[in-house]
Write a protein that holds these residues in place. Structure first.
Motif, PDB file in Angstrom:
ATOM      1  N   THR A  76      -5.043   6.713  -2.078  1.00 26.03           N
ATOM      2  CA  THR A  76      -4.140   5.664  -1.620  1.00 26.03           C
ATOM      3  C   THR A  76      -4.303   4.468  -2.537  1.00 26.03           C
ATOM      4  OG1 THR A  76      -3.574   4.169   0.198  1.00 26.03           O
ATOM      5  CG2 THR A  76      -5.855   4.925   0.105  1.00 26.03           C
ATOM      6  N   GLN A  97       0.378  10.634   4.115  1.00 23.81           N
ATOM      7  CA  GLN A  97      -0.080  11.683   3.207  1.00 23.81           C
ATOM      8  C   GLN A  97      -0.614  12.836   4.049  1.00 23.81           C
ATOM      9  OE1 GLN A  97      -0.243  11.342  -0.538  1.00 23.81           O
ATOM     10  NE2 GLN A  97      -0.140  13.511  -0.087  1.00 23.81           N
ATOM     11  N   THR A 101      -2.212   3.577   4.939  1.00 23.34           N
ATOM     12  CA  THR A 101      -1.814   4.951   4.618  1.00 23.34           C
ATOM     13  C   THR A 101      -2.377   5.859   5.697  1.00 23.34           C
ATOM     14  OG1 THR A 101      -1.758   4.611   2.227  1.00 23.34           O
ATOM     15  CG2 THR A 101      -2.035   6.873   3.015  1.00 23.34           C
ATOM     16  N   GLN A 148       0.840  -1.184   0.000  1.00 24.35           N
ATOM     17  CA  GLN A 148       0.000   0.000   0.000  1.00 24.35           C
ATOM     18  C   GLN A 148       0.880   1.240   0.000  1.00 24.35           C
ATOM     19  OE1 GLN A 148      -3.004  -0.299   3.042  1.00 24.35           O
ATOM     20  NE2 GLN A 148      -3.927   1.667   2.482  1.00 24.35           N
ATOM     21  N   CYS A 179      -3.314   0.328  -3.560  1.00 22.98           N
ATOM     22  CA  CYS A 179      -3.040  -1.007  -3.039  1.00 22.98           C
ATOM     23  C   CYS A 179      -2.670  -1.894  -4.220  1.00 22.98           C
ATOM     24  CB  CYS A 179      -4.304  -1.511  -2.356  1.00 22.98           C
ATOM     25  SG  CYS A 179      -4.104  -2.985  -1.390  1.00 22.98           S
ATOM     26  N   SER A 200      -7.730   1.216  -5.526  1.00 28.74           N
ATOM     27  CA  SER A 200      -7.460   2.560  -5.020  1.00 28.74           C
ATOM     28  C   SER A 200      -8.668   3.095  -4.263  1.00 28.74           C
ATOM     29  CB  SER A 200      -7.089   3.515  -6.164  1.00 28.74           C
ATOM     30  OG  SER A 200      -8.193   3.688  -7.037  1.00 28.74           O
TER      31      SER A 200
END
Lengths: 111, 115
Positions: free
Chosen positions: A21, A11, A105, A6, A23, A73
Motif C-alpha cells: 500500500t 486489495q 487500504t 493512500q 501513501c 509504502s
C-alpha cells in the motif's frame, strides 16, 4: 493542511502473495506513521518513519519513507490470514501531535 | 492498565436527541482526540485537547462539543443528533511530548446510529 492520499483502496490477495500500500503527499512530510485496524477493531500503531529514505522492518512488514519525504509504502511479504484489516498511513509533525490519516487500504487475504 | 476506554460501545439515537460519549485513559497522557470513521474516508479529527481544561476544533467539529474537566477524561457531546452523524467514533490519547509526533493510542470505539 497536510493531506495524504493512500492507494489502493482495496486489495484482495491469495494467502502467500505479497501486498503493498502506498501513501502520497504533495508536500514534504515531517514524519509518517502507519496503523493497522483489524475488522471490528480500533487502529493500532505499527511504526513511525522520520528520516528521508528510511526503511524499517517488522518481521514480514517493510516500511519505507521516500527520499523526498513525500511518499511512503508498506509492503507485506507472503501474506497470512492474520494480516487482514485496514492499513492507514498518517502524517504528523503538526501542532499538538495531530495526525492526518489517509483513507486506508482494506486488505483481504483468501486462504 | 486498561489503556483507553470508551462508553457506550453502541448507541441508537433518534434525530434531535442528545448524548454524551465518554473517553477515559489511565496512561497519564496530556493529549486526547476524538475522531469519526466513515467508510472510505479514513479517520477525521473532530476535536482535541492538549491538557486538562483545554479543547480545540479539529477538521470536522460542527455539531459536536467537547469537555476535558479531568486529565483522564474527554467527553464528546452531540446536542441535537442528525443522521449525518451516524458513524464510528474513536477516542485516542498521546503523551504530549513537545517537538515530535506522538504515537496515538485508540479506544475500542463507539458505533452510533442516528435514525
Amino acid at each position: 493542511g497536510q493531506q495524504v492520499m493512500q492507494i489502493p483502496q482495496y486489495q484482495h490477495v491469495q494467502e502467500g502473495e505479497d501486498f503493498t500500500t502506498y501513501c502520497n503527499s504533495s508536500t514534504t512530510l515531517s514524519n509518517i506513521q502507519w496503523y493497522k485496524q483489524r475488522p471490528g477493531g480500533h487502529p493500532v500503531f505499527l511504526i513511525q518513519l522520520v528520516k528521508s529514505g528510511e526503511v524499517k522492518k517488522q518481521k514480514r512488514l517493510t516500511f519505507q519513507f521516500g527520499e523526498a519525504k513525500k511518499n511512503s509504502s508498506l509492503h507485506i511479504t507472503a501474506t497470512q490470514t492474520t494480516d487482514v484489516g485496514t492499513y492507514f498511513c498518517a502524517c504528523g509533525g503538526t501542532s499538538y501531535g495531530k495526525l492526518t490519516f489517509g483513507q486506508g487500504t482494506i486488505l483481504t487475504v483468501h486462504p | 492498565n486498561a489503556g483507553v476506554t470508551q462508553t457506550p460501545k453502541f448507541r441508537v439515537l433518534k434525530t434531535g436527541q442528545s448524548m454524551t460519549l465518554l473517553c477515559a485513559q489511565d496512561m497519564n497522557h496530556e493529549y486526547m482526540y476524538w475522531y469519526r470513521q466513515d467508510p472510505g474516508m479514513g479517520l477525521r479529527l473532530i476535536h482535541y485537547s492538549v491538557g486538562e481544561g483545554t479543547t480545540a476544533k479539529g477538521e470536522v467539529p460542527d455539531g459536536y462539543n467537547v469537555s476535558r474537566l479531568k486529565k483522564q477524561n474527554f467527553l464528546l457531546g452531540l446536542e441535537s443528533a442528525a443522521p449525518s452523524q451516524t458513524s464510528v467514533y474513536f477516542c485516542a490519547s498521546g503523551l504530549g511530548t513537545s517537538g515530535r509526533t506522538d504515537t496515538q493510542y485508540f479506544g475500542p470505539g463507539t458505533r452510533l446510529t442516528v435514525l
